[in-house]
Design an enzyme around this catalytic site. Structure first.
Site, PDB file in Angstrom:
ATOM      1  CE1 TYR A 148      -3.352  -2.699   0.026  1.00 25.54           C
ATOM      2  CE2 TYR A 148      -3.909  -2.139   2.287  1.00 25.54           C
ATOM      3  CZ  TYR A 148      -4.139  -2.877   1.144  1.00 25.54           C
ATOM      4  OH  TYR A 148      -5.171  -3.782   1.125  1.00 25.54           O
TER       5      TYR A 148
HETATM    6  C1  LIG Z   1      -7.693  -1.691  -5.990  1.00 28.66           C
HETATM    7  C2  LIG Z   1      -6.545  -2.361  -5.294  1.00 28.66           C
HETATM    8  C3  LIG Z   1      -6.775  -3.509  -4.550  1.00 28.66           C
HETATM    9  C4  LIG Z   1      -5.732  -4.159  -3.899  1.00 28.66           C
HETATM   10  N1  LIG Z   1      -5.985  -5.294  -3.187  1.00 28.66           N
HETATM   11  C5  LIG Z   1      -4.968  -5.952  -2.576  1.00 28.66           C
HETATM   12  C6  LIG Z   1      -5.186  -7.186  -1.880  1.00 28.66           C
HETATM   13  O1  LIG Z   1      -6.300  -7.708  -1.825  1.00 28.66           O
HETATM   14  N2  LIG Z   1      -4.125  -7.775  -1.278  1.00 28.66           N
HETATM   15  C7  LIG Z   1      -2.856  -7.248  -1.333  1.00 28.66           C
HETATM   16  O2  LIG Z   1      -1.936  -7.835  -0.782  1.00 28.66           O
HETATM   17  N3  LIG Z   1      -2.629  -6.087  -1.989  1.00 28.66           N
HETATM   18  C8  LIG Z   1      -3.639  -5.442  -2.623  1.00 28.66           C
HETATM   19  N4  LIG Z   1      -3.377  -4.287  -3.312  1.00 28.66           N
HETATM   20  C9  LIG Z   1      -1.995  -3.782  -3.361  1.00 28.66           C
HETATM   21  C10 LIG Z   1      -1.186  -4.514  -4.417  1.00 28.66           C
HETATM   22  O3  LIG Z   1      -0.732  -5.757  -3.899  1.00 28.66           O
HETATM   23  C11 LIG Z   1       0.038  -3.687  -4.830  1.00 28.66           C
HETATM   24  O4  LIG Z   1      -0.385  -2.470  -5.391  1.00 28.66           O
HETATM   25  C12 LIG Z   1       0.941  -4.447  -5.782  1.00 28.66           C
HETATM   26  O5  LIG Z   1       2.207  -3.834  -5.818  1.00 28.66           O
HETATM   27  C13 LIG Z   1       0.362  -4.496  -7.166  1.00 28.66           C
HETATM   28  O6  LIG Z   1       1.154  -5.218  -8.049  1.00 28.66           O
HETATM   29  P1  LIG Z   1       1.067  -4.857  -9.595  1.00 28.66           P
HETATM   30  O7  LIG Z   1       1.989  -5.738 -10.334  1.00 28.66           O
HETATM   31  O8  LIG Z   1      -0.360  -4.802 -10.009  1.00 28.66           O
HETATM   32  O9  LIG Z   1       1.589  -3.363  -9.566  1.00 28.66           O
HETATM   33  P2  LIG Z   1       2.672  -2.548 -10.422  1.00 28.66           P
HETATM   34  O10 LIG Z   1       2.197  -1.134 -10.299  1.00 28.66           O
HETATM   35  O11 LIG Z   1       2.837  -3.101 -11.786  1.00 28.66           O
HETATM   36  O12 LIG Z   1       4.009  -2.772  -9.617  1.00 28.66           O
HETATM   37  C14 LIG Z   1       4.171  -2.417  -8.249  1.00 28.66           C
HETATM   38  C15 LIG Z   1       5.655  -2.293  -7.909  1.00 28.66           C
HETATM   39  O13 LIG Z   1       6.334  -3.512  -8.207  1.00 28.66           O
HETATM   40  C16 LIG Z   1       7.313  -3.318  -9.218  1.00 28.66           C
HETATM   41  N5  LIG Z   1       7.219  -4.459 -10.133  1.00 28.66           N
HETATM   42  C17 LIG Z   1       6.190  -4.760 -10.958  1.00 28.66           C
HETATM   43  N6  LIG Z   1       6.447  -5.878 -11.630  1.00 28.66           N
HETATM   44  C18 LIG Z   1       7.660  -6.316 -11.228  1.00 28.66           C
HETATM   45  C19 LIG Z   1       8.460  -7.438 -11.577  1.00 28.66           C
HETATM   46  N7  LIG Z   1       8.040  -8.327 -12.482  1.00 28.66           N
HETATM   47  N8  LIG Z   1       9.667  -7.587 -10.983  1.00 28.66           N
HETATM   48  C20 LIG Z   1      10.086  -6.685 -10.072  1.00 28.66           C
HETATM   49  N9  LIG Z   1       9.364  -5.594  -9.708  1.00 28.66           N
HETATM   50  C21 LIG Z   1       8.158  -5.416 -10.271  1.00 28.66           C
HETATM   51  C22 LIG Z   1       6.938  -2.013  -9.883  1.00 28.66           C
HETATM   52  O14 LIG Z   1       8.046  -1.402 -10.483  1.00 28.66           O
HETATM   53  C23 LIG Z   1       6.388  -1.230  -8.728  1.00 28.66           C
HETATM   54  O15 LIG Z   1       7.437  -0.710  -7.954  1.00 28.66           O
HETATM   55  C24 LIG Z   1      -4.414  -3.627  -3.980  1.00 28.66           C
HETATM   56  C25 LIG Z   1      -4.187  -2.477  -4.736  1.00 28.66           C
HETATM   57  C26 LIG Z   1      -5.226  -1.846  -5.388  1.00 28.66           C
HETATM   58  C27 LIG Z   1      -4.953  -0.610  -6.194  1.00 28.66           C
END
Ligand SMILES: Cc1cc2nc3c(=O)[nH]c(=O)nc-3n(C[C@H](O)[C@H](O)[C@H](O)COP(=O)(O)OP(=O)(O)OC[C@H]3O[C@@H](n4cnc5c(N)ncnc54)[C@H](O)[C@@H]3O)c2cc1C
Ligand SMILES: *[C@@H]1O[C@H](CO)[C@@H](O)[C@H](O)[C@H]1NC(C)=O
Ligand SMILES: *[C@@H]1O[C@H](CO)[C@@H](O)[C@H](O)[C@H]1NC(C)=O
Ligand SMILES: *[C@@H]1O[C@H](CO)[C@@H](O)[C@H](O)[C@H]1NC(C)=O
Ligand SMILES: *[C@@H]1O[C@H](CO)[C@@H](O)[C@H](O)[C@H]1NC(C)=O
Ligand SMILES: *[C@@H]1O[C@H](CO)[C@@H](O)[C@H](O)[C@H]1NC(C)=O
Ligand SMILES: *[C@@H]1O[C@H](CO)[C@@H](O)[C@H](O)[C@H]1NC(C)=O
Length: 554
Positions: A473
């Protein structure tokens, strides 16, 4: 020598045109470097989008979850690269380094502060978007699955359920999360009390390191493998795939949502929930979603507390468990929806009842909005009087959301240093504060200020020294690296909020694997400074706390 007016003119012209020339030249050198490095004839121009390309904006926005960071004034990447194979990612790392262009990586785009696709501190930057990196192979016989990081958790759930109705995986409740960022930061969902976090169920991984090498667990070593399971994304390399351990789920599970308003005794009931939510049967997860609502046409408002639950068992057993441990909620048979695990993930994600599970393959971002979020951890119940004060704060906002997520169960069985995610034994519940809006012209500061006010109000009632926060978060209010030279002192602020003492071990791993800080962003883990001269940092490093820790770990 006095320059002639014509040479001034030509200098001016060059200055005016240089962004275009530079970008064109950069694109050219980039494409050349990719071909040279990968030693392939793959037409890289088909996976490299420049702002010139008509699809650029739609590709950029495709998984941008927080609309605040899609507005025109927000910095945009120089190009977007959408790799199809691991060798493409290896080449992009090597070429970004060679050409000195900053790199960001995105999986599902849910980063609260959009650090995966926006760089406010460095330009130009390139976005490596893993949207096409999404294969999943489920091996029921061996209880495992390999999942590429561009997949969503919903896709993984669906692919598991295609093969078995009695296997599942404990990751997020929202089902559009990218496996890259999500698992990197911990990843909790409705089964965390039974099986812990996603990171507790990762058994292998593939990562591309700063040298462009593709490493598995054995090749990367246990230090790096530890760091990437909870140390949050974007600091150590690009994770391309996780090997996860599947967990057993019963063929019948039960979900429910029961809502109580202030008039129905919400405050007292929530006080009771706080005492038992982390002590309940591990099969039972009951979170509380708190919002405001109108009670009458005269504008009187109330607080609604929705007890949103998933139980790994049938409705009869659930009713017994509830009668024994939380009778105050008054759960009835009519409130219970008995279903299978995959349908329960659809329900917990907030889709309408009876939405077919195929929706999980559509990568629908349910809560796409302009938003600001913050988090807290509670180790003791918040008194009723304090809850009443929280209601006052909620009434000051238009559409606030606060969520209490229970811990306990398996979370208490895992030590704080087992993974970088430290919020374990003794944590009663996590709190999310959320302000969201749908209108681009809304005053952003008003919403951000509101979340800060609530956060400040809650100070006496939540964890302290450090005040813990969930790395997934992401909250830039906790501190940030202000430029490419990450500061150890600045980073130790948000670093200890997110990771407690594990922060120091993360720094240690970072220094080993990426001493020049190639993988970086506003809240990445800093390496230890290479040279002297950064006095504060050196003092900090030689401080007792750090040395104590360092000597235990190495
Ligand atoms: C609506 C909403 C609901 C959510 N619900 C939950 C939940 O139920 N449980 C929970 O635990 N969390 C929840 N989250 C938080 C979520 O786990 C984080 O936002 C998580 O980082 C999202 O991963 P992403 O790949 O979608 O994000 P991205 O925005 O793609 O990446 C997040 C971070 O990780 C890095 N990253 C991405 N891909 C890689 C990779 N392959 N290797 C290394 N680094 C990488 C990015 O550079 C960035 O710093 C929620 C968020 C939102 C917005
Ligand atoms: C943009 O596209 C036009 C026409 O296809 C081309 O001439 C121009 O060089 C491109 N510019 C860049 C920066 O790629
Ligand atoms: C945009 O990029 C895609 C993929 O590389 C390519 O197919 C398409 O022709 C490009 N469009 C333009 C307008 O350059
Ligand atoms: C509640 O009432 C206010 C003021 O009358 C109105 O603006 C708002 O839209 C209402 N909210 C809901 C959810 O009905
Ligand atoms: C799961 O949901 C689908 C779609 O609503 C429904 O057809 C199916 O019967 C449900 N399965 C169970 C076990 O409830
Ligand atoms: C958790 O905390 C309790 C109470 O402080 C303690 O007895 C127990 O040993 C701890 N368990 C772990 C795994 O740290
Ligand atoms: C938000 O808070 C800042 C700092 O306290 C203040 O200057 C600003 O006026 C506030 N803005 C709004 C819209 O409330």
């Amino acid at each position: 020598m006095v320059p002639s007016s014509s040479s001034i003119l030509s200098i001016l012209l060059v200055l005016l045109l240089s962004p275009f020339i530079v970008s064109h030249a950069l694109q050219d050198s980039f494409l050349k470097c990719l071909s040279r490095t990968s030693e392939s004839s793959f037409p890289f121009s088909t996976v490299l989008y420049t702002p010139n390309n008509s699809s650029f904006t739609s590709v950029l926005q495709s998984s941008a979850q927080n609309l605040r960071f899609t507005l025109p004034a927000v910095p945009k990447p120089e190009f977007i690269f959408t790799p199809l194979q691991e060798s493409h990612i290896q080449a992009v790392v090597i070429c970004s380094k060679q050409l000195g262009i900053h790199l960001r990586v995105r999986s599902g785009g849910h980063d609260f502060e959009a650090l995966s696709y926006v760089s406010e501190i460095e330009s130009p930057f390139i976005l490596v978007d893993l949207a096409k990196f999404r294969s999943i192979s489920v091996d029921i016989e061996h209880n495992s699955a390999w999942v590429q990081t561009g997949s969503t958790n919903g896709e993984l759930y669906y692919r598991i359920s295609e093969k078995s109705k009695i296997h599942g995986f404990p990751a997020g409740t929202c089902t559009s999360l990218g496996m890259g960022g999500h698992i990197s930061g911990g990843a909790y969902g409705a089964m965390l009390r039974k099986y812990g976090l996603a990171v507790d169920n990762v058994v292998d991984a593939h990562i591309i390191d700063v040298h462009g090498r593709l490493l598995d667990r054995k090749a990367m070593g246990e230090d790096l493998f530890w760091a990437i399971r909870g140390g949050a994304g974007g600091s150590f390399g690009i994770v391309t795939a996780w090997k996860v351990k599947l967990v057993p789920v019963p063929s019948a599970v039960t979900v429910f949502t029961v809502t109580k308003t202030l008039e129905q005794g919400a405050t007292e009931l929530l006080y009771r929930w706080q005492q038992i939510a982390d002590q309940l049967d591990e099969d039972l997860f009951i979170r509380v979603q708190i919002q405001t609502a109108n009670v009458s046409s005269q504008g009187k408002r109330t607080i609604t507390t929705s007890y949103n639950a998933m139980f790994l068992g049938d409705a009869n057993r659930l009713l017994q468990v509830m009668k024994h441990s939380f009778p105050e909620l008054g759960l009835t048979r009519q409130d219970c929806i008995e279903t299978n695990w995959i349908n329960s993930t659809v329900y917990m994600s907030g889709f309408a009842n009876n939405t077919p599970p195929e929706v999980l393959l559509q990568r629908i971002n349910m809560d796409r909005a302009y938003f600001k979020g913050k988090s807290d951890y509670a180790r003791k119940p918040i008194p009723e009087k304090a809850l009443e004060g929280l209601w006052e704060k909620l009434f000051e906002a238009e559409s606030p959301l606060v969520v209490f997520t229970p811990y306990g169960g398996m979370m208490n069985q895992i030590s704080e240093s087992q993974t970088p995610f430290p919020h374990r034994n003794g944590t009663k519940f996590m709190i999310l504060y959320w302000s969201s809006w749908q209108d681009a012209t809304e005053n952003v500061a008003k919403h951000i200020n509101w979340t800060r006010k609530v956060y400040s109000y809650m100070t006496p009632y939540v964890s302290k020294n450090p005040r813990e926060a969930y790395a997934n978060y992401r909250d830039l209010d906790l501190g940030m690296n202000r430029n490419s030279k990450t500061s150890f002192v600045e980073a130790s602020a948000f670093g200890t909020n997110y990771f407690k003492d594990n922060f120091y071990r993360l720094v240690h791993v970072k220094t080993k694997v990426d001493p020049d800080n190639f993988f970086r962003h506003e809240q990445s883990i800093p390496p230890l400074p290479q040279q002297m001269g950064l006095r504060n940092e050196v003092e900090f490093i030689s401080s007792k706390a750090y040395l104590d820790h360092y000597s235990h770990k190495s």
